[in-house]
Design a protein around this motif. Structure first.
Motif, PDB file in Angstrom:
ATOM      1  N   ALA A  16       1.188  -0.801  -0.080  1.00  0.00           N
ATOM      2  CA  ALA A  16      -0.450  -0.145   0.323  1.00  0.00           C
ATOM      3  C   ALA A  16       0.859   1.250   0.157  1.00  0.00           C
ATOM      4  O   ALA A  16       0.883   2.341  -0.624  1.00  0.00           O
ATOM      5  N   ALA A  17       1.932   1.115   0.781  1.00  0.00           N
ATOM      6  CA  ALA A  17       2.762   2.674   1.079  1.00  0.00           C
ATOM      7  C   ALA A  17       3.353   2.250  -0.848  1.00  0.00           C
ATOM      8  O   ALA A  17       4.089   3.353  -0.660  1.00  0.00           O
ATOM      9  N   LEU A  18       3.957   1.821  -1.016  1.00  0.00           N
ATOM     10  CA  LEU A  18       4.820   1.466  -2.574  1.00  0.00           C
ATOM     11  C   LEU A  18       2.979   1.500  -3.755  1.00  0.00           C
ATOM     12  O   LEU A  18       3.574   1.726  -4.652  1.00  0.00           O
ATOM     13  N   GLY A  19       2.310   1.553  -3.173  1.00  0.00           N
ATOM     14  CA  GLY A  19       1.412   1.727  -4.517  1.00  0.00           C
ATOM     15  C   GLY A  19       0.723   3.355  -4.471  1.00  0.00           C
ATOM     16  O   GLY A  19      -0.402   3.969  -5.237  1.00  0.00           O
ATOM     17  N   ASP A  20       1.467   4.586  -4.669  1.00  0.00           N
ATOM     18  CA  ASP A  20       2.034   5.744  -5.154  1.00  0.00           C
ATOM     19  C   ASP A  20       2.870   5.937  -6.003  1.00  0.00           C
ATOM     20  O   ASP A  20       4.242   5.263  -6.075  1.00  0.00           O
ATOM     21  N   ALA A  21       2.601   6.758  -7.276  1.00  0.00           N
ATOM     22  CA  ALA A  21       4.106   7.110  -8.526  1.00  0.00           C
ATOM     23  C   ALA A  21       4.972   7.074  -7.385  1.00  0.00           C
ATOM     24  O   ALA A  21       6.407   6.909  -7.947  1.00  0.00           O
ATOM     25  N   ALA A  22       5.246   8.363  -7.066  1.00  0.00           N
ATOM     26  CA  ALA A  22       5.826   9.491  -5.738  1.00  0.00           C
ATOM     27  C   ALA A  22       6.794   8.268  -5.170  1.00  0.00           C
ATOM     28  O   ALA A  22       7.757   9.103  -5.441  1.00  0.00           O
ATOM     29  N   ARG A  23       6.295   7.697  -4.372  1.00  0.00           N
ATOM     30  CA  ARG A  23       6.699   7.269  -2.756  1.00  0.00           C
ATOM     31  C   ARG A  23       7.431   6.215  -3.820  1.00  0.00           C
ATOM     32  O   ARG A  23       8.973   6.159  -3.735  1.00  0.00           O
ATOM     33  N   LEU A  44      13.623  14.651  -7.802  1.00  0.00           N
ATOM     34  CA  LEU A  44      12.165  14.862  -8.490  1.00  0.00           C
ATOM     35  C   LEU A  44      11.402  15.622  -8.641  1.00  0.00           C
ATOM     36  O   LEU A  44       9.940  15.578  -8.902  1.00  0.00           O
ATOM     37  N   GLU A  45      11.752  17.168  -8.273  1.00  0.00           N
ATOM     38  CA  GLU A  45      10.778  17.635  -9.186  1.00  0.00           C
ATOM     39  C   GLU A  45       9.785  17.881  -8.053  1.00  0.00           C
ATOM     40  O   GLU A  45       8.920  18.184  -8.586  1.00  0.00           O
ATOM     41  N   MET A  46       9.863  17.623  -6.776  1.00  0.00           N
ATOM     42  CA  MET A  46       8.662  17.609  -6.046  1.00  0.00           C
ATOM     43  C   MET A  46       8.519  17.794  -4.830  1.00  0.00           C
ATOM     44  O   MET A  46       9.853  18.298  -4.429  1.00  0.00           O
ATOM     45  N   PRO A  47       7.898  19.406  -4.591  1.00  0.00           N
ATOM     46  CA  PRO A  47       8.258  19.974  -2.856  1.00  0.00           C
ATOM     47  C   PRO A  47       7.747  19.564  -2.374  1.00  0.00           C
ATOM     48  O   PRO A  47       8.300  18.789  -1.017  1.00  0.00           O
ATOM     49  N   THR A  48       8.925  20.433  -0.985  1.00  0.00           N
ATOM     50  CA  THR A  48      10.011  19.964   0.174  1.00  0.00           C
ATOM     51  C   THR A  48       8.299  19.268   0.621  1.00  0.00           C
ATOM     52  O   THR A  48       8.566  18.143   2.028  1.00  0.00           O
ATOM     53  N   ASN A  49       6.771  20.116   1.098  1.00  0.00           N
ATOM     54  CA  ASN A  49       6.400  19.707   2.166  1.00  0.00           C
ATOM     55  C   ASN A  49       5.579  17.856   1.228  1.00  0.00           C
ATOM     56  O   ASN A  49       4.731  17.161   1.836  1.00  0.00           O
ATOM     57  N   LEU A  50       5.605  17.667   0.312  1.00  0.00           N
ATOM     58  CA  LEU A  50       4.748  16.376  -0.735  1.00  0.00           C
ATOM     59  C   LEU A  50       6.230  15.338  -0.153  1.00  0.00           C
ATOM     60  O   LEU A  50       5.982  14.757   0.386  1.00  0.00           O
ATOM     61  N   VAL A  51       7.360  15.983  -0.121  1.00  0.00           N
ATOM     62  CA  VAL A  51       8.493  14.513  -0.071  1.00  0.00           C
ATOM     63  C   VAL A  51       8.469  14.127   1.443  1.00  0.00           C
ATOM     64  O   VAL A  51       8.679  13.254   1.966  1.00  0.00           O
ATOM     65  N   ALA A  52       8.481  15.535   2.692  1.00  0.00           N
ATOM     66  CA  ALA A  52       7.502  15.315   3.799  1.00  0.00           C
ATOM     67  C   ALA A  52       6.968  14.234   4.106  1.00  0.00           C
ATOM     68  O   ALA A  52       7.017  13.616   4.565  1.00  0.00           O
ATOM     69  N   HIS A  54       5.034  11.850   1.758  1.00  0.00           N
ATOM     70  CA  HIS A  54       5.605  10.870   1.544  1.00  0.00           C
ATOM     71  C   HIS A  54       7.193   9.602   2.687  1.00  0.00           C
ATOM     72  O   HIS A  54       7.260   8.591   1.948  1.00  0.00           O
ATOM     73  N   LEU A  55       7.768  10.581   2.237  1.00  0.00           N
ATOM     74  CA  LEU A  55       8.127   9.827   3.394  1.00  0.00           C
ATOM     75  C   LEU A  55       8.159   9.219   4.614  1.00  0.00           C
ATOM     76  O   LEU A  55       9.001   8.421   5.533  1.00  0.00           O
ATOM     77  N   LYS A  56       7.013  10.379   5.539  1.00  0.00           N
ATOM     78  CA  LYS A  56       6.330  10.345   6.541  1.00  0.00           C
ATOM     79  C   LYS A  56       5.431   8.608   6.183  1.00  0.00           C
ATOM     80  O   LYS A  56       5.864   7.815   7.076  1.00  0.00           O
ATOM     81  N   ASP A  72      27.427  17.548   9.456  1.00  0.00           N
ATOM     82  CA  ASP A  72      26.290  18.645   9.488  1.00  0.00           C
ATOM     83  C   ASP A  72      25.295  18.208  10.400  1.00  0.00           C
ATOM     84  O   ASP A  72      23.503  17.108   9.195  1.00  0.00           O
ATOM     85  N   HIS A  73      24.999  18.148  11.855  1.00  0.00           N
ATOM     86  CA  HIS A  73      24.378  17.701  12.569  1.00  0.00           C
ATOM     87  C   HIS A  73      22.706  17.637  12.588  1.00  0.00           C
ATOM     88  O   HIS A  73      21.758  17.159  12.851  1.00  0.00           O
ATOM     89  N   ARG A  74      22.401  18.925  11.612  1.00  0.00           N
ATOM     90  CA  ARG A  74      21.115  19.695  11.372  1.00  0.00           C
ATOM     91  C   ARG A  74      20.430  18.646  10.236  1.00  0.00           C
ATOM     92  O   ARG A  74      19.449  18.938  10.349  1.00  0.00           O
ATOM     93  N   ARG A  75      21.825  17.674  10.037  1.00  0.00           N
ATOM     94  CA  ARG A  75      20.441  17.704   8.326  1.00  0.00           C
ATOM     95  C   ARG A  75      20.619  16.030   9.190  1.00  0.00           C
ATOM     96  O   ARG A  75      21.171  15.183   9.601  1.00  0.00           O
ATOM     97  N   THR A  76      19.891  15.263   8.017  1.00  0.00           N
ATOM     98  CA  THR A  76      19.322  13.885   7.624  1.00  0.00           C
ATOM     99  C   THR A  76      19.355  13.728   6.378  1.00  0.00           C
ATOM    100  O   THR A  76      18.964  14.205   5.797  1.00  0.00           O
ATOM    101  N   TYR A  77      20.178  12.507   6.554  1.00  0.00           N
ATOM    102  CA  TYR A  77      19.535  11.236   5.431  1.00  0.00           C
ATOM    103  C   TYR A  77      18.955  10.196   5.666  1.00  0.00           C
ATOM    104  O   TYR A  77      18.410  10.044   6.329  1.00  0.00           O
ATOM    105  N   VAL A  78      18.200   9.655   4.215  1.00  0.00           N
ATOM    106  CA  VAL A  78      17.050   8.689   4.392  1.00  0.00           C
ATOM    107  C   VAL A  78      17.602   7.568   3.671  1.00  0.00           C
ATOM    108  O   VAL A  78      18.412   7.662   2.702  1.00  0.00           O
ATOM    109  N   ARG A  79      17.826   6.108   3.839  1.00  0.00           N
ATOM    110  CA  ARG A  79      18.125   5.420   3.531  1.00  0.00           C
ATOM    111  C   ARG A  79      16.831   4.055   3.076  1.00  0.00           C
ATOM    112  O   ARG A  79      15.774   4.202   4.087  1.00  0.00           O
TER     113      ARG A  79
END
Length: 232
Positions: A16-23, A44-52, A54-56, A72-79
């Motif tokens: 279900a989580a993968l059932g969206d083209a953006a995700r 992906l040319e996607m607005p930050t609020n939309l990225v946030a 989908h990542l959630k 930079d401890h203020r920065r996070t990486y997604v894996r």
């Protein structure tokens, strides 16, 4: 061969989580390497609020995690979480010491299946028939050699002389599957058309391709018997 409901629910949640083209695009991007949310948005040319958003959803499904940068401890990486993606293949069939492919005459499909399996898996495989023929079909031998297999020692065998209690038995024809009594019926059934009535190279090639495709999908789900390997 039963599948636990909890496993089905978990896999459905991932699907279900993968059932969206953006995700799905985010997952594809992370397959190459880790990325910051802002980098994903730019890629992906996607607005930050939309990225946030989908990542959630992906994080809730256990598909991605966030790690804070050691620089930079203020920065996070997604894996990606590979174990969660691996669930989409379906449950593994563990504890299988051997695979036995069965068809009626053990003269073509089951012989080809055992030989193809031997190339794809470390789990041993043999074949048998419910009504074994006197010899392996010449066209099966021809196709086998053309595909780089070695049919010189193939001999039809009776299923009762081959199958052992813990074997994973796979019927590669409808007749063999339906003729066996319910208590002896193979755990897996592949409805592969019998190429013998057509008696053409094309029919036998088609049977080979059908069986090879099914083995390619099943073999990764049948890991080698670790206990047996440890004893040996």
């Amino acid at each position: 061969m039963g599948i636990e409901r909890s496993s089905l629910v978990e896999r459905a949640r991932v699907h279900a989580a993968l059932g969206d083209a953006a995700r799905l695009a985010i997952v594809d991007a992370l397959a190459v390497g880790d990325a910051a949310p802002g980098e994903l948005g730019a890629l992906l040319e996607m607005p930050t609020n939309l990225v946030a958003h989908h990542l959630k959803v992906l994080q809730a499904a256990g598909l991605v995690v966030r790690d804070r940068s050691e620089g930079d401890h203020r920065r996070t990486y997604v894996r990606l979480v590979p174990q969660t993606l691996a669930m989409l293949q379906g449950p593994s069939l563990t504890g299988v010491p051997r695979v036995v492919f069965v068809c009626m005459h053990n003269s073509a499909r089951s012989q080809l299946a055992a030989a193809i399996w031997a190339r794809r898996s470390q789990v041993p495989a043999v074949s048998a028939g419910t009504r074994p023929a006197e010899r392996v079909h010449p066209r099966a031998v021809k196709v086998a050699r053309r595909r780089g297999l070695h049919p010189g020692r193939w001999r039809p065998a009776q299923i009762a002389d081959v199958v052992k209690p813990k074997d994973l038995v796979i019927a590669v024809c409808d007749v063999a599957y339906e003729q066996l009594p319910a208590e002896a019926r193979p755990q897996v059934h592949w409805s592969v058309p019998d190429p013998a009535p057509a008696d053409t190279d094309a029919a036998f090639e088609a049977a080979y391709d059908e069986i090879a495709g099914r083995i390619d999908r099943l073999a990764p789900l049948v890991p080698p018997d670790q206990a047996k390997r440890t004893r040996s």
